[in-house]
Design a protein around this motif. Structure first.
Motif, short mmCIF file in Angstrom:
data_model
loop_
_atom_site.label_atom_id
_atom_site.label_comp_id
_atom_site.label_asym_id
_atom_site.label_seq_id
_atom_site.Cartn_x
_atom_site.Cartn_y
_atom_site.Cartn_z
N THR A 1 1.88 17.15 27.44
CA THR A 1 1.23 16.82 28.76
C THR A 1 0.49 17.71 29.49
N SER B 1 -0.40 18.73 33.61
CA SER B 1 0.15 18.57 35.10
C SER B 1 -1.01 17.77 35.57
N GLU B 2 -0.82 17.08 36.84
CA GLU B 2 -1.77 16.63 37.48
C GLU B 2 -2.93 17.83 37.72
N ARG B 3 -2.59 18.89 38.35
CA ARG B 3 -3.67 19.78 38.58
C ARG B 3 -4.37 20.15 37.32
N SER C 1 -2.53 12.04 28.87
CA SER C 1 -1.79 12.58 30.16
C SER C 1 -2.64 12.44 31.20
N HIS C 2 -2.46 11.62 32.38
CA HIS C 2 -3.22 11.68 33.80
C HIS C 2 -4.68 11.30 33.53
N GLU D 1 4.07 21.48 28.57
CA GLU D 1 3.12 20.78 29.67
C GLU D 1 2.29 22.02 29.76
N ASP E 1 -0.34 23.51 32.72
CA ASP E 1 -0.56 23.35 34.04
C ASP E 1 -1.83 24.20 34.32
N THR F 1 -2.85 26.66 37.54
CA THR F 1 -2.41 27.38 38.65
C THR F 1 -3.18 28.59 39.34
N ASN G 1 3.52 25.89 29.81
CA ASN G 1 5.02 25.73 29.98
C ASN G 1 5.54 25.10 28.79
#
Length: 121
Positions: free
Chosen positions: A18, A20-22, A71-72, A90, A92, A94, A105
Motif C-alpha cells: 500500500t 500512505s495518503e501522502r 491504494s488511494h 506501506e 510513505d 515524509t 515501512n
C-alpha cells in the motif's frame, strides 16, 4: 472441543502493498506532471552491504507477470520475485527537516545498513 475438518487447500492472497495518503498524492502529482504513466512499480534488487535495495519506478506499460494492487487511487505493480520481500509493506512520503522522500515501512525487513541504502530480510 473443536473438530478439525480437512478442507481443500486455499491459495492465500499476498498481503497488500500500500501507499500512505501522502505518498499517493505525491505519486499522482508526479504522474500528472510527467504526462504519462499508469502507476508505480516497486521491487527489490540484490546490492549493498545488507543484501537488498528497493527499486521504485513509474510504469508506462504493465507486465502480465506483475501483481497489481491499488491504494488511494494509485496502481502499484510488484514483480513475482520481489513480492515475497514486499508483502505487507506501506510506502510513505515524509519530510524530515530539509529532507523529503519515500520511506519504506516493510514488516519483512530485519535489518538495515548504516547508510540506509540496503536492507536484509
Amino acid at each position: 472441543m473443536a473438530e478439525v475438518i480437512d478442507a481443500p487447500e486455499v491459495a492465500q492472497a499476498p498481503a497488500a502493498v500500500t501507499l500512505s495518503e501522502r505518498a499517493a498524492v505525491h505519486v499522482q502529482k508526479f504522474l500528472a506532471k510527467r504526462g504519462k504513466g499508469v502507476g508505480l512499480r516497486l521491487g527489490v534488487r540484490t546490492t549493498g552491504c545488507s543484501g537488498m535495495a528497493y527499486k521504485l519506478e513509474f510504469v508506462d506499460e504493465t507486465s502480465s507477470e506483475d501483481t497489481r494492487f491499488e491504494s488511494h487511487g494509485v496502481a502499484i505493480f510488484v514483480d513475482p520475485k520481489s513480492l515475497p520481500y514486499l508483502q505487507g509493506m506501506e510506502l510513505d512520503y515524509t519530510r524530515e527537516g530539509l529532507n523529503e522522500g519515500f520511506k519504506f515501512n516493510n514488516p519483512n525487513e530485519k535489518d538495515r545498513c548504516g547508510c540506509g541504502e540496503s536492507f536484509r530480510v
